[in-house]
Design a protein around this motif. Structure first.
Motif, PDB file in Angstrom:
ATOM      1  N   UNK A 199      -6.186  48.174  86.307  1.00 49.84           N
ATOM      2  CA  UNK A 199      -4.955  47.513  85.883  1.00 49.84           C
ATOM      3  C   UNK A 199      -5.265  46.080  85.435  1.00 49.84           C
ATOM      4  N   UNK A 200      -5.088  45.748  84.146  1.00 50.03           N
ATOM      5  CA  UNK A 200      -5.443  44.405  83.658  1.00 50.03           C
ATOM      6  C   UNK A 200      -4.596  43.302  84.280  1.00 50.03           C
ATOM      7  N   UNK A 201      -3.399  43.624  84.728  1.00 52.12           N
ATOM      8  CA  UNK A 201      -2.541  42.610  85.329  1.00 52.12           C
ATOM      9  C   UNK A 201      -3.063  42.169  86.704  1.00 52.12           C
ATOM     10  N   UNK A 202      -3.909  43.027  87.305  1.00 56.58           N
ATOM     11  CA  UNK A 202      -4.521  42.663  88.574  1.00 56.58           C
ATOM     12  C   UNK A 202      -5.739  41.761  88.354  1.00 56.58           C
ATOM     13  N   UNK A 203      -6.202  41.696  87.110  1.00 47.29           N
ATOM     14  CA  UNK A 203      -7.418  40.952  86.813  1.00 47.29           C
ATOM     15  C   UNK A 203      -7.158  39.522  86.349  1.00 47.29           C
ATOM     16  N   UNK A 204      -5.888  39.141  86.232  1.00 44.98           N
ATOM     17  CA  UNK A 204      -5.572  37.799  85.739  1.00 44.98           C
ATOM     18  C   UNK A 204      -4.742  37.023  86.751  1.00 44.98           C
ATOM     19  N   UNK A 205      -4.747  35.717  86.609  1.00 44.31           N
ATOM     20  CA  UNK A 205      -3.921  34.848  87.434  1.00 44.31           C
ATOM     21  C   UNK A 205      -3.484  33.656  86.592  1.00 44.31           C
ATOM     22  N   UNK A 206      -2.433  32.992  87.026  1.00 43.88           N
ATOM     23  CA  UNK A 206      -1.917  31.813  86.331  1.00 43.88           C
ATOM     24  C   UNK A 206      -2.004  30.624  87.286  1.00 43.88           C
ATOM     25  N   UNK A 207      -2.674  29.542  86.882  1.00 45.93           N
ATOM     26  CA  UNK A 207      -2.801  28.389  87.779  1.00 45.93           C
ATOM     27  C   UNK A 207      -1.440  27.774  88.085  1.00 45.93           C
TER      28      UNK A 207
END
Length: 290
Positions: free
Chosen positions: A186-194
């Motif tokens: 799941x690509x949404x699990x691979x990103x974060x927003x500072x």
């Protein structure tokens, strides 16, 4: 102490002069992406280079700030596009603002946004960052620029600030025996927003307008250079008090919404995309929705 007293007196003096100044400032904007952490581990260097080349037109742009004493409009310089960019172009464009109007006196910003084919006009107040002016200075073109920094809070739905999560975190998730292959991918699990970023600006008191590129303003002089996260914006040309009258036109395109309303729309759409991704087992050919 004398330095900051000088800046205070300078700001009060120049704020009066600013009312009679108008012009255009041209900015070159470049955004970088860490290609080493882009995509999955199996992506070849050749593929990364090809993607980086395709992304170039979205990451390197020229903008024009048209300003007078209190108002300004910041928008991308018109140019012929090499191609629409397909789904990737739509994705990148959905997180980039259109024309941005600022009214320093009324503390207002109007911002055009196109999000997956729908047009919005965000009506908001200026961020009013708490700038800390330092003693460091440098020459930018013919102007003396002074350094200032500020901490900028980032909204959790601002996907223009998204970055890949630390790989150690990803490794921990992969070792979880209860997690399925679809969930791992799941690509949404691979990103974060500072939660926040450091913004560094270089402004010149020689042009006494408290304005700058994009949403940024509030310093005792025009911002000539700005660094925010992965983006660097540098002023390449300035035209002051041209013979032709400077006209500032407010953007009008799109449905007017508040910043919080727009963020809710983005959050709902991203959740829809995530559900579509999971519903197809993590495979491509996903629908972005209308």
């Amino acid at each position: 102490m004398k330095f900051f007293t000088f800046l205070g007196v300078l700001f009060l003096t120049l704020s009066v002069q600013a009312q009679s100044i108008s012009g255009k400032a041209y900015y070159e904007s470049k955004t970088t992406i860490d290609m080493d952490n882009f995509g999955n581990r199996e992506m070849s260097e050749q593929m990364k280079q090809m993607i980086a080349q395709r992304m170039k037109s979205f990451l390197e742009k020229t903008y024009i700030l048209t300003f007078n004493g209190n108002e300004s409009v910041y928008e991308e310089e018109e140019k012929l596009e090499a191609g629409a960019g397909g789904g990737f172009g739509m994705m990148m464009g959905s997180f980039a603002p259109g024309a941005q109007y600022k009214n320093l006196k009324d503390n207002q910003i109007l911002e055009e946004r196109e999000f997956f084919g729908k047009e919005f006009l965000i009506n908001d107040t200026l961020a009013n960052l708490k700038w800390e002016v330092g003693k460091e200075s440098k020459q930018i073109g013919q102007y003396l620029a002074i350094k200032a920094t500020a901490v900028k809070p980032i909204d959790e739905n601002d996907f223009s600030m998204a970055r890949r999560r630390d790989r150690d975190e990803g490794a921990e998730k992969e070792t979880d025996s209860t997690q399925t292959e679809t969930e791992v991918e799941d690509p949404f699990e691979q990103i974060e927003i500072p939660k926040e970023i450091i913004v560094t600006a270089w402004f010149t008191p020689q042009i006494p307008v408290g304005n700058g590129p994009g949403e940024y303003a509030g310093l005792p002089g025009l911002i000539l250079e700005l660094n925010a996260y992965r983006t660097t914006i540098l002023c390449s040309k300035i035209v002051l008090n041209p013979k032709e009258t400077i006209e500032i036109e407010k953007p009008t395109k799109g449905k007017e919404v508040s910043r919080s309303e727009y963020n809710e729309i983005v959050a709902e759409k991203m959740q829809e995309m995530r559900e579509n991704f999971r519903g197809r087992g993590g495979r491509g050919n996903r629908r972005f929705g209308g």
